[in-house]
Design a protein around this motif. Structure first.
Motif, mmCIF file in Angstrom:
data_model
loop_
_atom_site.group_PDB
_atom_site.id
_atom_site.type_symbol
_atom_site.label_atom_id
_atom_site.label_comp_id
_atom_site.label_asym_id
_atom_site.label_seq_id
_atom_site.Cartn_x
_atom_site.Cartn_y
_atom_site.Cartn_z
ATOM 1 N N TYR A 1 0.823 -1.225 0.000
ATOM 2 C CA TYR A 1 0.000 0.000 0.000
ATOM 3 C C TYR A 1 0.844 1.257 0.000
ATOM 4 C CZ TYR A 1 -2.808 -3.690 1.840
ATOM 5 O OH TYR A 1 -3.390 -4.890 2.001
ATOM 6 N N PRO B 1 1.736 3.900 -3.603
ATOM 7 C CA PRO B 1 0.816 4.966 -4.014
ATOM 8 C C PRO B 1 0.910 6.206 -3.114
ATOM 9 C CG PRO B 1 -0.332 2.853 -3.911
ATOM 10 C CD PRO B 1 1.027 2.642 -3.321
ATOM 11 N N SER C 1 5.789 -3.673 -10.687
ATOM 12 C CA SER C 1 4.526 -3.819 -11.425
ATOM 13 C C SER C 1 4.764 -3.374 -12.852
ATOM 14 C CB SER C 1 3.423 -2.950 -10.842
ATOM 15 O OG SER C 1 3.536 -2.859 -9.480
ATOM 16 N N LYS D 1 -10.210 0.856 -7.624
ATOM 17 C CA LYS D 1 -9.610 1.470 -6.448
ATOM 18 C C LYS D 1 -8.165 1.011 -6.329
ATOM 19 C CE LYS D 1 -11.225 3.022 -2.015
ATOM 20 N NZ LYS D 1 -12.224 2.792 -0.991
ATOM 21 N N ARG D 2 -7.953 -0.290 -6.389
ATOM 22 C CA ARG D 2 -6.587 -0.812 -6.342
ATOM 23 C C ARG D 2 -6.484 -2.027 -7.258
ATOM 24 N NH1 ARG D 2 -3.576 -2.982 -2.846
ATOM 25 N NH2 ARG D 2 -5.353 -3.922 -1.816
ATOM 26 N N GLU E 1 -2.034 -8.358 -2.774
ATOM 27 C CA GLU E 1 -1.471 -8.436 -1.424
ATOM 28 C C GLU E 1 -0.968 -9.837 -1.098
ATOM 29 O OE1 GLU E 1 -4.665 -7.505 1.178
ATOM 30 O OE2 GLU E 1 -5.220 -5.790 -0.056
ATOM 31 N N GLU F 1 -7.943 4.825 -12.151
ATOM 32 C CA GLU F 1 -7.500 4.156 -10.948
ATOM 33 C C GLU F 1 -7.482 5.132 -9.796
ATOM 34 O OE1 GLU F 1 -4.336 1.313 -12.429
ATOM 35 O OE2 GLU F 1 -3.585 1.898 -10.467
ATOM 36 N N GLY F 2 -7.969 4.713 -8.646
ATOM 37 C CA GLY F 2 -7.865 5.552 -7.454
ATOM 38 C C GLY F 2 -9.181 5.904 -6.787
ATOM 39 N N SER G 1 -12.935 -6.210 1.947
ATOM 40 C CA SER G 1 -11.800 -5.636 2.671
ATOM 41 C C SER G 1 -11.781 -6.152 4.105
ATOM 42 C CB SER G 1 -11.817 -4.113 2.617
ATOM 43 O OG SER G 1 -13.110 -3.623 2.678
#
Lengths: 213, 328
Positions: free
Chosen positions: A146, A149, B6, B55-56, B63, B98-99, B133
């Motif tokens: 995380y 970003p 990435s 969002k991600r 993860e 994105e975001g 989440s």
């Protein structure tokens, strides 16, 4: 042994074809290099070798103190990025940007080289309106997906407005600094010593804090 | 030294375009995990105008350190797989952003999607693939001490607890994995589990058993997290006797599973008791023209390969809906 294996090296040199104008990496280290200084030194050497538009200047924290003065580099290993006019972008990496953080480093290089998506108008106006000196420190760990970003958002703010400086700080390299700011989770964002944000936040959240300073 | 690059995020030949507030898209995909990204590839190949708000990238996949059950790869790191998915999407001229987070959705022949940043977009169909989440404990002190001892990501934050006493809440796979990560560096790890047994896979429980500095507290519910400038103690109650005890600790990792990300869709689509979006076998929700796929839905078993398949199905259902809609 090089830090980048062939696979990563090839991917990086592909990605770095996006570099438009010249970018200069300023690397500050010390004569008797600490372990992470040595790694960071190899890191910048190997990156700079990948693209002719990436310049590298290496300075000694003690001997070259005067030269480093204008860039306000106060600890090593440190990386600063200068744009095509050798003008300081305010972008700093304290500690090696390895692990997930390679992504924020590459993004900073490409954005500094002039290749970046414009910000939406409303956001661009808010960023341009920042008149105070702002210092953002983003504490990270290299195993944190995380964190990049948060670092990239801070660096983009610095790139857009020269009143803003933004540091990535690798928490285990600068453990005392992490302790000083009570970092127990990352990313932790410290703004001008007085304000903080926990976790990755979008640009408007940074600006909400900055506008209150 | 490892580099979790990435590569796809920087690909030069990306064709995607910014989202346009004036266009009415055929399909709006919300979420960029395996379900959303697969849906995007299917929609673009069908030739419907498609927008995507992420969002991600990769969602939970990004993860995950290692994946060994996604076909075609005996082993692949999560970030790498997520990037491969994304790369496959961005070869198309999709409207992609994105975001931003989604605030709310309004049902109608043309659906409105409002974002947290105030912008609004329109589409004839929506595919909800917003995933899940981390579940919170919902106890006093949890929000107050976030980043001051309360943590949700063991790989991110474990280094800050070297030589310290730390609690792990949760005895499932993620809890036991976190306890193993922490046991390597912490002075002491206390794993507090709500149930009377650990529900993690056998290999993980055996792995945890090899550490001498781990204590396991079964059948206990965490009631509060206390401290001053940082976490100092956690209060836990025996679920049978109700007896509470204070456990001194410098931190607590909360690993008690996941909750579906459905808040923008409450009242628009029906949810099940677990808060997941109810769908039929064609990924249709209770609202016409709104489809859902992946971990956010009622489909059992949350797996990358299942989410991907569901994303494909949701896209095909949405395309079918558009055809019928146009015929009417």
């Amino acid at each position: 042994m090089p830090l980048f294996d062939d696979k990563v090296k090839n991917q990086l040199s592909d990605i770095l074809k996006n570099i438009r104008d010249k970018v200069t990496i300023v690397y500050a280290t010390q004569e008797f290099e600490c372990n992470t200084c040595r790694d960071t030194h190899s890191f910048v050497d190997e990156i700079a070798a990948l693209n002719p538009n990436i310049g590298l200047e290496v300075y000694d924290f003690v001997k070259d103190r005067q030269k480093l003065e204008p860039w306000k580099i106060d600890k090593v290993p440190a990386i600063a990025l200068l744009d095509k006019d050798r003008s300081d972008t305010g972008i700093r990496f304290y500690g090696i940007p390895g692990g997930y953080e390679i992504n924020s480093f590459i993004q900073a290089l490409i954005e500094t080289s002039g290749r970046r998506e414009p910000l939406p108008d409303a956001l661009a106006q808010r960023v341009a309106a920042v008149k105070k000196d702002v210092h953002i420190q983003v504490f990270i760990s290299l195993t944190c997906p995380y964190c990049p970003p948060a670092v990239s958002t801070a660096h983009r703010l610095a790139l857009e407005n020269r009143n803003i400086r933004a540091d990535m700080v690798e928490s285990t390299t600068f453990i005392h600094l992490a302790q000083k700011y009570g970092v127990q989770g990352v990313p932790r964002i410290i703004i001008n010593e007085t304000h903080s944000l926990e976790g990755a936040h979008p640009m408007p959240a940074f600006l909400d804090v900055i506008e209150k300073l | 030294m490892e580099f979790n690059l990435s590569a796809g995020a920087f690909a030069a030949e990306q064709k995607f375009m910014p989202l346009d507030g004036k266009t009415v898209y055929d399909v709006m995909i919300l979420g960029g995990g395996p379900a959303g990204l697969t849906a995007a590839v299917y929609c673009m190949r069908k030739g419907v105008s498609t927008a995507m708000i992420v969002k991600r990238v990769g969602g939970q996949v990004a993860e995950t350190s290692g994946i060994e059950n996604y076909m075609g790869y005996r082993y692949i790191n999560g970030m790498e797989l997520a990037e491969k998915f994304r790369e496959q999407v961005l070869q198309f001229g999709i409207a992609y952003e994105e975001g931003p987070g989604v605030r709310s959705v309004e049902q109608g022949a043309v659906k409105k999607i409002a974002l947290d940043d105030g912008r609004t977009f329109s589409a004839r169909t929506i595919i909800v693939a917003t995933g899940k989440s981390w579940r919170k404990l919902d106890v006093p002190g949890e929000d107050e001490f976030l980043g001051k001892g309360v943590a949700y990501c063991a790989t991110c934050d474990a280094p800050f607890f070297a030589g310290k006493d730390v609690i792990v809440a949760g005895g499932g796979n993620s809890g036991v994995e976190a306890a193993i990560d922490l046991a390597k560096i912490a002075r002491k790890v206390i794993l507090v589990q709500f149930l009377d047994n650990l529900t993690a896979d056998r290999v993980l429980v055996d792995g945890l058993g090899r550490f001498g500095n781990v204590e396991i507290l079964l059948g206990h519910e965490i009631k509060a997290i206390t401290g001053d400038s940082a976490v100092r103690a956690v209060s836990a109650a025996d679920r049978k006797t109700g007896v509470r005890r204070e456990i001194a600790a410098d931190g607590i990792f909360i690993e008690i599973g996941l909750v579906p990300n459905t808040s923008p869709f409450r009242g628009v689509v029906d949810l099940n008791d677990a808060g997941e979006i109810l769908i039929d076998c064609a990924c249709k929700t209770s609202a016409p023209g709104i489809f859902a796929a992946g971990d956010v839905t009622s489909v059992p078993f949350k797996q990358i390969i299942i989410a991907g398949g569901e994303g494909a199905k949701a896209a095909l259902s949405a395309c079918e809906y558009l055809l019928r809609d146009a015929a009417r």
